[in-house]
Enzyme design. Structure first.
Site, PDB file in Angstrom:
ATOM      1  CD  GLU A   1       4.257  37.151  76.429  1.00 57.62           C
ATOM      2  OE1 GLU A   1       4.499  37.746  75.079  1.00 57.62           O
ATOM      3  OE2 GLU A   1       3.951  37.679  77.349  1.00 57.62           O
TER       4      GLU A   1
ATOM      5  CD  GLU B   1       4.806  45.621  80.858  1.00 56.20           C
ATOM      6  OE1 GLU B   1       5.289  44.353  80.421  1.00 56.20           O
ATOM      7  OE2 GLU B   1       3.659  46.079  81.020  1.00 56.20           O
TER       8      GLU B   1
ATOM      9  CB  SER C   1       5.107  41.742  70.491  1.00 57.47           C
ATOM     10  OG  SER C   1       5.532  42.594  69.667  1.00 57.47           O
TER      11      SER C   1
ATOM     12  CB  CYS D   1       3.005  41.101  79.875  1.00 56.64           C
ATOM     13  SG  CYS D   1       2.353  42.377  81.101  1.00 56.64           S
TER      14      CYS D   1
ATOM     15  CE  LYS E   1      -0.501  52.042  67.821  1.00 54.87           C
ATOM     16  NZ  LYS E   1      -1.804  51.032  67.682  1.00 54.87           N
TER      17      LYS E   1
END
Ligand code: NAI
Ligand code: MG
Length: 491
Positions: free
Chosen positions: A400, A269, A248, A303, A195
Protein backbone atom coordinates in the site's frame (compact mmCIF):
# COMPACT_ATOMS: atom_id res chain seq x y z
CA UNK A 1 -14.07 20.76 -52.36
CA UNK A 2 -13.97 24.50 -52.04
CA UNK A 3 -12.12 25.92 -49.09
CA UNK A 4 -14.44 27.70 -46.73
CA UNK A 5 -13.09 31.03 -45.66
CA UNK A 6 -13.01 31.23 -41.90
CA UNK A 7 -14.20 34.65 -40.70
CA UNK A 8 -11.35 36.65 -39.22
CA UNK A 9 -11.58 36.88 -35.46
CA UNK A 10 -12.34 40.35 -34.16
CA UNK A 11 -11.24 39.55 -30.63
CA UNK A 12 -8.00 37.94 -29.56
CA UNK A 13 -8.72 34.56 -27.99
CA UNK A 14 -6.27 33.72 -25.22
CA UNK A 15 -4.16 30.71 -26.07
CA UNK A 16 -3.53 29.89 -22.42
CA UNK A 17 -6.43 28.92 -20.17
CA UNK A 18 -4.72 28.59 -16.82
CA UNK A 19 -7.01 29.02 -13.86
CA UNK A 20 -6.92 32.16 -11.75
CA UNK A 21 -6.56 31.32 -8.09
CA UNK A 22 -9.86 30.96 -6.23
CA UNK A 23 -8.97 30.67 -2.56
CA UNK A 24 -11.65 29.80 -0.03
CA UNK A 25 -11.62 32.30 2.83
CA UNK A 26 -10.42 30.88 6.13
CA UNK A 27 -11.96 33.66 8.22
CA UNK A 28 -14.86 31.43 9.14
CA UNK A 29 -12.57 29.19 11.21
CA UNK A 30 -11.34 30.23 14.60
CA UNK A 31 -8.43 28.08 15.76
CA UNK A 32 -7.45 28.35 19.41
CA UNK A 33 -3.75 28.58 20.36
CA UNK A 34 -3.98 25.51 22.54
CA UNK A 35 -6.32 22.55 22.97
CA UNK A 36 -6.79 20.16 25.86
CA UNK A 37 -8.89 16.99 26.13
CA UNK A 38 -12.67 16.97 26.05
CA UNK A 39 -13.61 14.78 29.01
CA UNK A 40 -16.96 14.63 30.78
CA UNK A 41 -18.09 17.77 28.93
CA UNK A 42 -15.10 19.85 30.13
CA UNK A 43 -11.71 20.77 28.78
CA UNK A 44 -8.79 19.20 30.67
CA UNK A 45 -5.41 20.98 30.55
CA UNK A 46 -2.70 18.86 28.96
CA UNK A 47 0.66 18.50 30.72
CA UNK A 48 2.48 18.01 27.42
CA UNK A 49 1.61 19.40 23.98
CA UNK A 50 2.85 19.20 20.40
CA UNK A 51 2.29 21.49 17.43
CA UNK A 52 -0.21 20.52 14.72
CA UNK A 53 0.64 22.07 11.35
CA UNK A 54 -0.84 22.60 7.93
CA UNK A 55 0.78 20.33 5.32
CA UNK A 56 0.15 22.94 2.61
CA UNK A 57 2.89 25.26 3.95
CA UNK A 58 4.01 23.77 7.28
CA UNK A 59 2.35 26.67 9.14
CA UNK A 60 1.87 25.85 12.85
CA UNK A 61 -1.87 25.89 13.63
CA UNK A 62 -2.22 25.06 17.34
CA UNK A 63 -0.70 23.30 20.33
CA UNK A 64 -2.48 20.02 20.98
CA UNK A 65 -2.26 17.70 23.99
CA UNK A 66 -0.29 14.46 24.06
CA UNK A 67 -2.53 12.45 26.37
CA UNK A 68 -0.96 10.08 28.88
CA UNK A 69 -2.42 6.79 30.13
CA UNK A 70 -3.73 8.73 33.11
CA UNK A 71 -5.58 11.23 30.87
CA UNK A 72 -7.02 8.32 28.88
CA UNK A 73 -8.12 6.71 32.15
CA UNK A 74 -10.03 9.87 33.08
CA UNK A 75 -11.77 9.91 29.72
CA UNK A 76 -12.74 6.23 30.04
CA UNK A 77 -14.06 6.85 33.57
CA UNK A 78 -16.16 9.77 32.29
CA UNK A 79 -17.55 7.55 29.53
CA UNK A 80 -18.36 4.80 32.05
CA UNK A 81 -20.19 7.26 34.33
CA UNK A 82 -22.22 8.66 31.43
CA UNK A 83 -23.04 5.12 30.32
CA UNK A 84 -24.32 4.11 33.76
CA UNK A 85 -25.97 7.45 34.50
CA UNK A 86 -28.60 7.13 31.86
CA UNK A 87 -27.28 7.14 28.31
CA UNK A 88 -27.47 3.35 27.95
CA UNK A 89 -31.04 3.22 29.25
CA UNK A 90 -32.35 6.27 27.40
CA UNK A 91 -35.15 5.32 24.97
CA UNK A 92 -33.81 5.01 21.41
CA UNK A 93 -36.10 7.79 20.23
CA UNK A 94 -34.37 10.16 22.70
CA UNK A 95 -30.89 9.14 21.59
CA UNK A 96 -32.04 9.71 18.01
CA UNK A 97 -32.90 13.34 18.80
CA UNK A 98 -29.30 14.07 19.78
CA UNK A 99 -27.97 12.38 16.65
CA UNK A 100 -30.36 14.32 14.43
CA UNK A 101 -29.22 17.53 16.14
CA UNK A 102 -25.56 16.72 15.60
CA UNK A 103 -26.26 16.00 11.92
CA UNK A 104 -28.07 19.30 11.45
CA UNK A 105 -25.40 21.32 13.22
CA UNK A 106 -22.73 19.70 11.03
CA UNK A 107 -24.72 20.79 7.99
CA UNK A 108 -25.08 24.33 9.32
CA UNK A 109 -21.39 24.60 10.13
CA UNK A 110 -20.16 22.60 7.14
CA UNK A 111 -18.11 25.37 5.53
CA UNK A 112 -16.27 25.98 8.77
CA UNK A 113 -15.50 22.27 9.14
CA UNK A 114 -14.52 21.90 5.48
CA UNK A 115 -12.01 24.75 5.65
CA UNK A 116 -10.49 23.40 8.86
CA UNK A 117 -10.29 19.88 7.42
CA UNK A 118 -8.40 21.13 4.36
CA UNK A 119 -6.11 23.36 6.44
CA UNK A 120 -5.11 20.65 8.90
CA UNK A 121 -5.11 17.63 6.58
CA UNK A 122 -4.22 18.95 3.12
CA UNK A 123 -7.17 17.62 1.11
CA UNK A 124 -8.65 19.90 -1.57
CA UNK A 125 -11.50 22.07 -0.33
CA UNK A 126 -13.80 20.80 -3.05
CA UNK A 127 -13.47 17.31 -1.56
CA UNK A 128 -13.91 18.30 2.09
CA UNK A 129 -16.82 20.53 1.06
CA UNK A 130 -18.55 18.09 -1.33
CA UNK A 131 -17.60 14.68 0.06
CA UNK A 132 -16.36 14.62 3.67
CA UNK A 133 -18.87 17.02 5.20
CA UNK A 134 -22.06 15.86 3.44
CA UNK A 135 -21.15 12.23 4.17
CA UNK A 136 -20.31 12.92 7.83
CA UNK A 137 -23.72 14.59 8.32
CA UNK A 138 -25.39 11.76 6.37
CA UNK A 139 -23.90 9.16 8.72
CA UNK A 140 -25.38 10.91 11.75
CA UNK A 141 -28.77 11.23 10.02
CA UNK A 142 -28.67 7.59 8.98
CA UNK A 143 -27.82 6.16 12.40
CA UNK A 144 -30.25 8.57 14.09
CA UNK A 145 -32.87 6.71 12.09
CA UNK A 146 -31.80 3.33 13.50
CA UNK A 147 -31.62 4.36 17.17
CA UNK A 148 -35.26 3.52 17.94
CA UNK A 149 -35.49 0.55 15.55
CA UNK A 150 -32.84 -1.81 16.88
CA UNK A 151 -35.45 -4.45 17.76
CA UNK A 152 -36.59 -4.38 14.14
CA UNK A 153 -33.04 -4.57 12.84
CA UNK A 154 -32.40 -7.69 14.92
CA UNK A 155 -35.79 -9.26 15.65
CA UNK A 156 -36.06 -11.57 18.68
CA UNK A 157 -32.43 -11.06 19.62
CA UNK A 158 -32.86 -8.38 22.33
CA UNK A 159 -30.06 -6.04 21.29
CA UNK A 160 -28.35 -4.06 24.05
CA UNK A 161 -25.31 -1.75 24.07
CA UNK A 162 -21.80 -3.10 24.61
CA UNK A 163 -20.61 -0.36 27.00
CA UNK A 164 -17.67 2.01 26.56
CA UNK A 165 -16.15 2.05 23.07
CA UNK A 166 -12.53 3.13 22.47
CA UNK A 167 -12.19 4.44 18.92
CA UNK A 168 -8.93 5.16 17.12
CA UNK A 169 -9.03 6.84 13.72
CA UNK A 170 -6.58 7.83 10.96
CA UNK A 171 -5.74 11.11 9.23
CA UNK A 172 -7.08 10.57 5.73
CA UNK A 173 -10.77 11.34 6.49
CA UNK A 174 -10.57 12.83 9.99
CA UNK A 175 -14.15 14.03 10.50
CA UNK A 176 -15.75 11.36 8.33
CA UNK A 177 -14.01 8.54 10.24
CA UNK A 178 -15.18 10.17 13.46
CA UNK A 179 -18.75 10.09 12.12
CA UNK A 180 -18.39 6.44 11.03
CA UNK A 181 -17.32 5.55 14.56
CA UNK A 182 -19.38 7.84 16.80
CA UNK A 183 -22.77 7.70 15.06
CA UNK A 184 -23.44 3.92 15.28
CA UNK A 185 -21.93 3.70 18.77
CA UNK A 186 -24.30 6.35 20.16
CA UNK A 187 -27.30 5.06 18.21
CA UNK A 188 -26.84 1.71 19.96
CA UNK A 189 -26.54 3.26 23.44
CA UNK A 190 -22.78 3.10 23.97
CA UNK A 191 -20.52 5.88 25.18
CA UNK A 192 -17.24 6.75 23.50
CA UNK A 193 -13.61 7.75 23.95
CA UNK A 194 -12.21 8.75 20.58
CA UNK A 195 -8.61 9.44 19.60
CA UNK A 196 -8.05 11.29 16.32
CA UNK A 197 -4.78 10.85 14.41
CA UNK A 198 -1.85 12.95 15.60
CA UNK A 199 -1.54 14.96 12.37
CA UNK A 200 -5.26 15.85 12.05
CA UNK A 201 -6.85 16.50 15.46
CA UNK A 202 -8.52 19.85 14.76
CA UNK A 203 -11.90 18.87 13.27
CA UNK A 204 -12.42 16.34 16.09
CA UNK A 205 -11.68 19.11 18.60
CA UNK A 206 -14.09 21.47 16.83
CA UNK A 207 -16.67 18.66 16.92
CA UNK A 208 -16.65 18.99 20.73
CA UNK A 209 -18.31 22.36 20.19
CA UNK A 210 -21.03 20.64 18.15
CA UNK A 211 -21.61 18.25 21.05
CA UNK A 212 -21.96 21.22 23.41
CA UNK A 213 -24.41 22.91 21.00
CA UNK A 214 -26.42 19.69 20.70
CA UNK A 215 -26.50 19.50 24.51
CA UNK A 216 -25.33 15.90 24.42
CA UNK A 217 -25.09 14.70 28.05
CA UNK A 218 -21.57 15.13 29.49
CA UNK A 219 -19.24 12.18 29.06
CA UNK A 220 -21.17 10.44 26.27
CA UNK A 221 -18.40 11.42 23.83
CA UNK A 222 -14.88 12.15 25.10
CA UNK A 223 -11.94 13.13 22.91
CA UNK A 224 -8.28 12.66 23.76
CA UNK A 225 -5.45 13.60 21.41
CA UNK A 226 -1.93 12.28 21.00
CA UNK A 227 0.10 9.82 18.94
CA UNK A 228 0.28 6.02 18.95
CA UNK A 229 1.17 5.97 22.65
CA UNK A 230 -2.21 7.49 23.47
CA UNK A 231 -3.89 4.98 21.16
CA UNK A 232 -2.07 2.11 22.86
CA UNK A 233 -3.17 3.41 26.29
CA UNK A 234 -6.78 3.40 25.10
CA UNK A 235 -6.43 -0.17 23.80
CA UNK A 236 -4.97 -1.27 27.12
CA UNK A 237 -7.46 0.57 29.29
CA UNK A 238 -9.16 -2.02 31.55
CA UNK A 239 -12.59 -0.46 31.48
CA UNK A 240 -13.08 -0.28 27.70
CA UNK A 241 -15.47 -2.91 26.34
CA UNK A 242 -14.80 -2.52 22.66
CA UNK A 243 -12.09 -1.15 20.39
CA UNK A 244 -12.79 0.12 16.87
CA UNK A 245 -9.66 0.89 14.86
CA UNK A 246 -9.02 2.27 11.38
CA UNK A 247 -5.41 2.58 10.26
CA UNK A 248 -2.39 0.56 9.17
CA UNK A 249 -2.41 -3.24 9.03
CA UNK A 250 0.75 -3.25 11.17
CA UNK A 251 -0.91 -1.42 14.08
CA UNK A 252 -4.14 -3.39 13.58
CA UNK A 253 -2.27 -6.65 14.06
CA UNK A 254 -0.56 -5.28 17.17
CA UNK A 255 -3.94 -4.29 18.65
CA UNK A 256 -5.37 -7.72 17.89
CA UNK A 257 -2.45 -9.35 19.72
CA UNK A 258 -2.94 -7.04 22.71
CA UNK A 259 -6.65 -7.81 22.97
CA UNK A 260 -6.43 -11.58 22.45
CA UNK A 261 -7.95 -13.32 25.47
CA UNK A 262 -9.26 -10.15 27.15
CA UNK A 263 -12.84 -10.63 25.97
CA UNK A 264 -12.90 -7.08 24.58
CA UNK A 265 -14.68 -6.70 21.28
CA UNK A 266 -12.68 -5.54 18.25
CA UNK A 267 -13.25 -4.31 14.71
CA UNK A 268 -10.38 -3.47 12.38
CA UNK A 269 -10.49 -1.50 9.15
CA UNK A 270 -7.00 -1.67 7.70
CA UNK A 271 -5.09 -1.21 4.48
CA UNK A 272 -5.82 -2.15 0.90
CA UNK A 273 -4.36 -2.59 -2.57
CA UNK A 274 -7.51 -2.55 -4.64
CA UNK A 275 -7.78 -3.79 -8.20
CA UNK A 276 -9.60 -1.55 -10.66
CA UNK A 277 -10.34 -3.79 -13.66
CA UNK A 278 -11.18 -2.41 -17.11
CA UNK A 279 -12.57 -4.75 -19.79
CA UNK A 280 -12.34 -3.97 -23.48
CA UNK A 281 -16.07 -3.30 -23.79
CA UNK A 282 -16.03 -0.56 -21.12
CA UNK A 283 -16.80 3.06 -21.97
CA UNK A 284 -13.18 4.22 -22.01
CA UNK A 285 -13.62 7.91 -21.23
CA UNK A 286 -15.84 7.14 -18.24
CA UNK A 287 -13.38 4.48 -17.13
CA UNK A 288 -10.56 7.04 -17.26
CA UNK A 289 -12.56 9.34 -14.97
CA UNK A 290 -13.15 6.41 -12.62
CA UNK A 291 -9.46 5.49 -12.61
CA UNK A 292 -8.50 9.09 -11.81
CA UNK A 293 -11.11 9.30 -9.06
CA UNK A 294 -10.00 5.88 -7.79
CA UNK A 295 -6.37 6.79 -7.18
CA UNK A 296 -5.93 10.59 -7.16
CA UNK A 297 -8.95 11.38 -4.93
CA UNK A 298 -7.63 12.62 -1.56
CA UNK A 299 -4.03 12.32 -2.91
CA UNK A 300 -4.49 8.55 -2.88
CA UNK A 301 -4.66 8.59 0.94
CA UNK A 302 -7.57 6.18 0.73
CA UNK A 303 -7.62 2.64 2.13
CA UNK A 304 -9.90 1.50 -0.70
CA UNK A 305 -8.01 3.43 -3.45
CA UNK A 306 -7.89 1.74 -6.87
CA UNK A 307 -4.11 1.54 -6.76
CA UNK A 308 -3.69 -1.43 -9.11
CA UNK A 309 -5.18 -0.85 -12.53
CA UNK A 310 -5.80 -4.01 -14.57
CA UNK A 311 -6.40 -3.29 -18.25
CA UNK A 312 -7.50 -5.87 -20.80
CA UNK A 313 -4.62 -6.20 -23.27
CA UNK A 314 -6.61 -5.24 -26.37
CA UNK A 315 -7.30 -1.73 -25.04
CA UNK A 316 -4.07 -1.18 -23.16
CA UNK A 317 -2.54 1.40 -25.49
CA UNK A 318 -5.56 3.68 -26.05
CA UNK A 319 -6.50 3.54 -22.39
CA UNK A 320 -3.04 4.43 -21.10
CA UNK A 321 -2.80 7.24 -23.68
CA UNK A 322 -6.14 8.70 -22.54
CA UNK A 323 -5.15 8.34 -18.89
CA UNK A 324 -1.80 10.09 -19.32
CA UNK A 325 -3.47 12.88 -21.25
CA UNK A 326 -6.06 13.28 -18.49
CA UNK A 327 -3.30 13.53 -15.90
CA UNK A 328 -1.94 16.66 -17.59
CA UNK A 329 -5.23 18.41 -16.73
CA UNK A 330 -5.15 17.63 -12.98
CA UNK A 331 -4.47 20.76 -10.94
CA UNK A 332 -2.16 20.07 -8.02
CA UNK A 333 -1.86 22.80 -5.42
CA UNK A 334 -3.25 24.76 -2.51
CA UNK A 335 -5.95 22.68 -0.76
CA UNK A 336 -7.86 25.88 0.01
CA UNK A 337 -8.08 26.78 -3.69
CA UNK A 338 -11.48 25.77 -5.05
CA UNK A 339 -9.87 24.73 -8.36
CA UNK A 340 -7.37 22.28 -6.86
CA UNK A 341 -7.95 18.62 -7.77
CA UNK A 342 -5.04 17.20 -5.80
CA UNK A 343 -3.92 18.75 -2.52
CA UNK A 344 -0.98 18.33 -0.16
CA UNK A 345 0.43 15.06 1.17
CA UNK A 346 -0.67 14.74 4.78
CA UNK A 347 2.72 14.65 6.49
CA UNK A 348 6.47 14.62 5.92
CA UNK A 349 6.53 10.97 7.03
CA UNK A 350 3.90 9.96 4.48
CA UNK A 351 5.70 11.88 1.72
CA UNK A 352 8.90 10.01 2.59
CA UNK A 353 7.06 6.68 2.38
CA UNK A 354 5.63 7.55 -1.06
CA UNK A 355 9.04 8.67 -2.36
CA UNK A 356 10.69 5.50 -1.14
CA UNK A 357 8.12 3.22 -2.78
CA UNK A 358 8.19 5.19 -6.04
CA UNK A 359 12.00 4.91 -6.12
CA UNK A 360 11.64 1.15 -5.65
CA UNK A 361 9.30 1.03 -8.66
CA UNK A 362 11.89 2.77 -10.85
CA UNK A 363 14.67 0.52 -9.52
CA UNK A 364 12.70 -2.66 -10.14
CA UNK A 365 12.18 -1.67 -13.78
CA UNK A 366 8.73 -0.10 -14.09
CA UNK A 367 8.24 2.83 -16.45
CA UNK A 368 7.23 6.05 -14.72
CA UNK A 369 4.98 8.81 -16.09
CA UNK A 370 4.44 12.13 -14.33
CA UNK A 371 2.72 15.06 -16.05
CA UNK A 372 4.50 18.42 -16.18
CA UNK A 373 3.50 20.15 -12.99
CA UNK A 374 4.74 23.07 -10.89
CA UNK A 375 4.57 22.27 -7.20
CA UNK A 376 4.39 24.88 -4.43
CA UNK A 377 7.72 25.50 -2.75
CA UNK A 378 6.64 25.02 0.83
CA UNK A 379 4.69 22.10 2.20
CA UNK A 380 4.44 18.41 1.21
CA UNK A 381 3.63 17.60 -2.40
CA UNK A 382 3.79 14.69 -4.81
CA UNK A 383 3.05 14.72 -8.54
CA UNK A 384 0.29 12.31 -9.67
CA UNK A 385 2.17 9.31 -11.01
CA UNK A 386 1.46 6.35 -13.30
CA UNK A 387 3.68 3.27 -13.51
CA UNK A 388 3.44 1.01 -16.55
CA UNK A 389 5.43 -2.19 -17.25
CA UNK A 390 4.70 -3.31 -13.72
CA UNK A 391 5.20 -6.95 -12.75
CA UNK A 392 3.02 -8.45 -10.03
CA UNK A 393 6.09 -9.08 -7.88
CA UNK A 394 7.16 -5.42 -7.72
CA UNK A 395 6.71 -3.68 -4.39
CA UNK A 396 4.55 -1.00 -6.08
CA UNK A 397 2.12 -3.78 -7.06
CA UNK A 398 2.16 -5.42 -3.63
CA UNK A 399 2.43 -2.73 -0.94
CA UNK A 400 0.00 0.00 0.00
CA UNK A 401 1.58 3.30 -1.12
CA UNK A 402 -1.20 5.54 0.21
CA UNK A 403 -0.28 8.26 -2.25
CA UNK A 404 -1.18 9.48 -5.77
CA UNK A 405 0.61 6.58 -7.48
CA UNK A 406 -1.02 4.08 -9.85
CA UNK A 407 0.44 0.76 -11.01
CA UNK A 408 -0.86 -0.47 -14.38
CA UNK A 409 -0.95 -4.20 -15.15
CA UNK A 410 -2.68 -6.18 -17.90
CA UNK A 411 -4.82 -9.30 -18.35
CA UNK A 412 -6.39 -11.27 -21.20
CA UNK A 413 -9.35 -13.23 -19.81
CA UNK A 414 -11.82 -12.63 -16.96
CA UNK A 415 -10.35 -15.64 -15.12
CA UNK A 416 -6.89 -14.11 -15.29
CA UNK A 417 -8.24 -10.76 -14.07
CA UNK A 418 -9.79 -12.43 -11.02
CA UNK A 419 -6.65 -14.40 -10.24
CA UNK A 420 -4.40 -11.36 -10.45
CA UNK A 421 -6.81 -9.09 -8.59
CA UNK A 422 -7.04 -11.55 -5.69
CA UNK A 423 -3.26 -11.99 -5.59
CA UNK A 424 -2.80 -9.65 -2.62
CA UNK A 425 -2.85 -10.02 1.15
CA UNK A 426 -5.58 -7.36 1.24
CA UNK A 427 -9.26 -7.44 0.31
CA UNK A 428 -11.01 -4.15 0.93
CA UNK A 429 -12.41 -3.04 -2.43
CA UNK A 430 -12.35 -3.58 -6.19
CA UNK A 431 -13.74 -1.97 -9.32
CA UNK A 432 -15.04 -3.53 -12.54
CA UNK A 433 -15.61 -1.60 -15.77
CA UNK A 434 -17.63 -3.38 -18.43
CA UNK A 435 -20.82 -2.93 -20.39
CA UNK A 436 -22.14 -6.39 -19.46
CA UNK A 437 -24.21 -6.79 -16.31
CA UNK A 438 -23.68 -10.56 -16.30
CA UNK A 439 -19.92 -10.08 -16.28
CA UNK A 440 -20.17 -7.63 -13.38
CA UNK A 441 -22.03 -10.24 -11.32
CA UNK A 442 -19.63 -13.00 -12.37
CA UNK A 443 -16.67 -10.87 -11.27
CA UNK A 444 -18.27 -9.66 -8.03
CA UNK A 445 -18.83 -13.26 -6.93
CA UNK A 446 -15.16 -14.09 -7.41
CA UNK A 447 -13.36 -10.97 -6.22
CA UNK A 448 -12.28 -11.32 -2.59
CA UNK A 449 -13.06 -7.77 -1.55
CA UNK A 450 -15.53 -6.21 0.86
CA UNK A 451 -16.82 -3.72 -1.69
CA UNK A 452 -16.98 -4.20 -5.46
CA UNK A 453 -17.88 -1.11 -7.47
CA UNK A 454 -19.22 -1.50 -11.00
CA UNK A 455 -18.62 1.30 -13.52
CA UNK A 456 -17.83 3.68 -10.67
CA UNK A 457 -15.28 3.94 -7.86
CA UNK A 458 -14.87 5.43 -4.37
CA UNK A 459 -18.60 5.89 -3.96
CA UNK A 460 -19.83 5.85 -0.36
CA UNK A 461 -23.20 5.76 1.26
CA UNK A 462 -24.06 5.44 4.95
CA UNK A 463 -26.60 2.73 4.09
CA UNK A 464 -23.97 0.48 2.53
CA UNK A 465 -21.68 -1.71 4.68
CA UNK A 466 -17.94 -1.22 4.24
CA UNK A 467 -15.10 -3.43 5.46
CA UNK A 468 -12.44 -5.94 4.54
CA UNK A 469 -11.35 -9.50 3.90
CA UNK A 470 -7.95 -10.95 4.88
CA UNK A 471 -5.39 -8.33 6.01
CA UNK A 472 -7.82 -5.49 5.35
CA UNK A 473 -9.49 -6.32 8.65
CA UNK A 474 -12.86 -7.52 9.88
CA UNK A 475 -16.19 -6.08 10.94
CA UNK A 476 -18.39 -3.77 8.90
CA UNK A 477 -19.13 -0.06 9.19
CA UNK A 478 -22.17 1.50 7.59
CA UNK A 479 -25.61 0.06 6.97
CA UNK A 480 -27.48 -2.25 9.33
CA UNK A 481 -24.29 -4.34 9.53
CA UNK A 482 -22.55 -1.36 11.12
CA UNK A 483 -24.81 -1.59 14.18
CA UNK A 484 -23.73 -5.12 15.10
CA UNK A 485 -20.25 -4.34 16.46
CA UNK A 486 -21.89 -1.98 18.96
CA UNK A 487 -24.52 -4.43 20.23
CA UNK A 488 -24.74 -7.53 22.34
CA UNK A 489 -27.51 -10.06 21.90
CA UNK A 490 -29.26 -12.43 24.23
CA UNK A 491 -29.17 -15.70 22.36
P1 NAI B 1 -1.18 4.19 11.99
O1 NAI B 1 -1.91 2.90 11.88
O2 NAI B 1 0.08 4.23 12.78
O3 NAI B 1 -2.16 5.31 12.59
C1 NAI B 1 -3.57 5.22 12.63
C2 NAI B 1 -4.07 5.60 14.02
O4 NAI B 1 -3.58 4.65 14.96
C3 NAI B 1 -3.57 6.96 14.53
O5 NAI B 1 -4.58 7.56 15.29
C4 NAI B 1 -2.40 6.57 15.41
O6 NAI B 1 -2.10 7.52 16.41
C5 NAI B 1 -2.89 5.29 16.03
N1 NAI B 1 -1.85 4.38 16.52
C6 NAI B 1 -0.56 4.27 16.09
N2 NAI B 1 0.08 3.30 16.79
C7 NAI B 1 -0.82 2.78 17.66
C8 NAI B 1 -0.78 1.74 18.64
N3 NAI B 1 0.34 1.02 18.86
N4 NAI B 1 -1.91 1.46 19.34
C9 NAI B 1 -3.04 2.14 19.13
N5 NAI B 1 -3.13 3.14 18.22
C10 NAI B 1 -2.04 3.45 17.49
O7 NAI B 1 -0.92 4.70 10.51
P2 NAI B 1 0.20 5.76 10.03
O8 NAI B 1 1.50 5.44 10.69
O9 NAI B 1 -0.36 7.10 10.20
O10 NAI B 1 0.31 5.44 8.48
C11 NAI B 1 1.14 4.37 8.01
C12 NAI B 1 0.50 3.66 6.84
O11 NAI B 1 -0.70 3.03 7.27
C13 NAI B 1 0.05 4.57 5.72
O12 NAI B 1 1.11 4.86 4.86
C14 NAI B 1 -1.01 3.73 5.08
O13 NAI B 1 -0.42 2.79 4.21
C15 NAI B 1 -1.65 3.01 6.24
N6 NAI B 1 -2.89 3.67 6.69
C16 NAI B 1 -4.09 3.13 6.37
C17 NAI B 1 -5.26 3.77 6.72
C18 NAI B 1 -6.58 3.22 6.36
O14 NAI B 1 -7.53 3.98 6.24
N7 NAI B 1 -6.74 1.93 6.23
C19 NAI B 1 -5.25 5.04 7.42
C20 NAI B 1 -3.94 5.52 7.79
C21 NAI B 1 -2.81 4.84 7.40
MG1 MG C 1 2.13 4.54 12.47
Amino acid sequence: MAEIDKPRREVDVPGDWTYASAPESRDIVHIRDRYGYYVGGEWLEPAETYETISPRDEEPLAAVGQATAEDVGRAVAAARTAYADGWSSLPGSERAKYLFRIARILQERSREFAVLESLNGGKPIKESRDVDLPLAAAHFFYYAGWADKLEYAFPNRRPRPVGVAGQIIPWNFPLLMLAWKVAPALACGNTVVLKPAETTPLTALLFCDVLRQAELPDGVVNIVTGDGRTGAALVESEDVDKIAFTGSTEVGKEIQRRLAGTGKRLTLELGGKAANIVFDDAALDQAVEGIVNGIYFNQGHVCCAGSRLFVQESIYEPLVAKLERRLTTLRVGDPLDKNSDVGAINSAAQLEKIRELVASGVDEGAEIYQPPCVLPEKGYWFVPTVFTNVAQSYRIAQEEIFGPVLSVLTFRTPEEAVEKANNTPYGLSAGVWTEKGSRILWMAQRLRAGVVWANTFNRFDPGSPFGGYKESGFGREGGRHGLEPYLEFEE
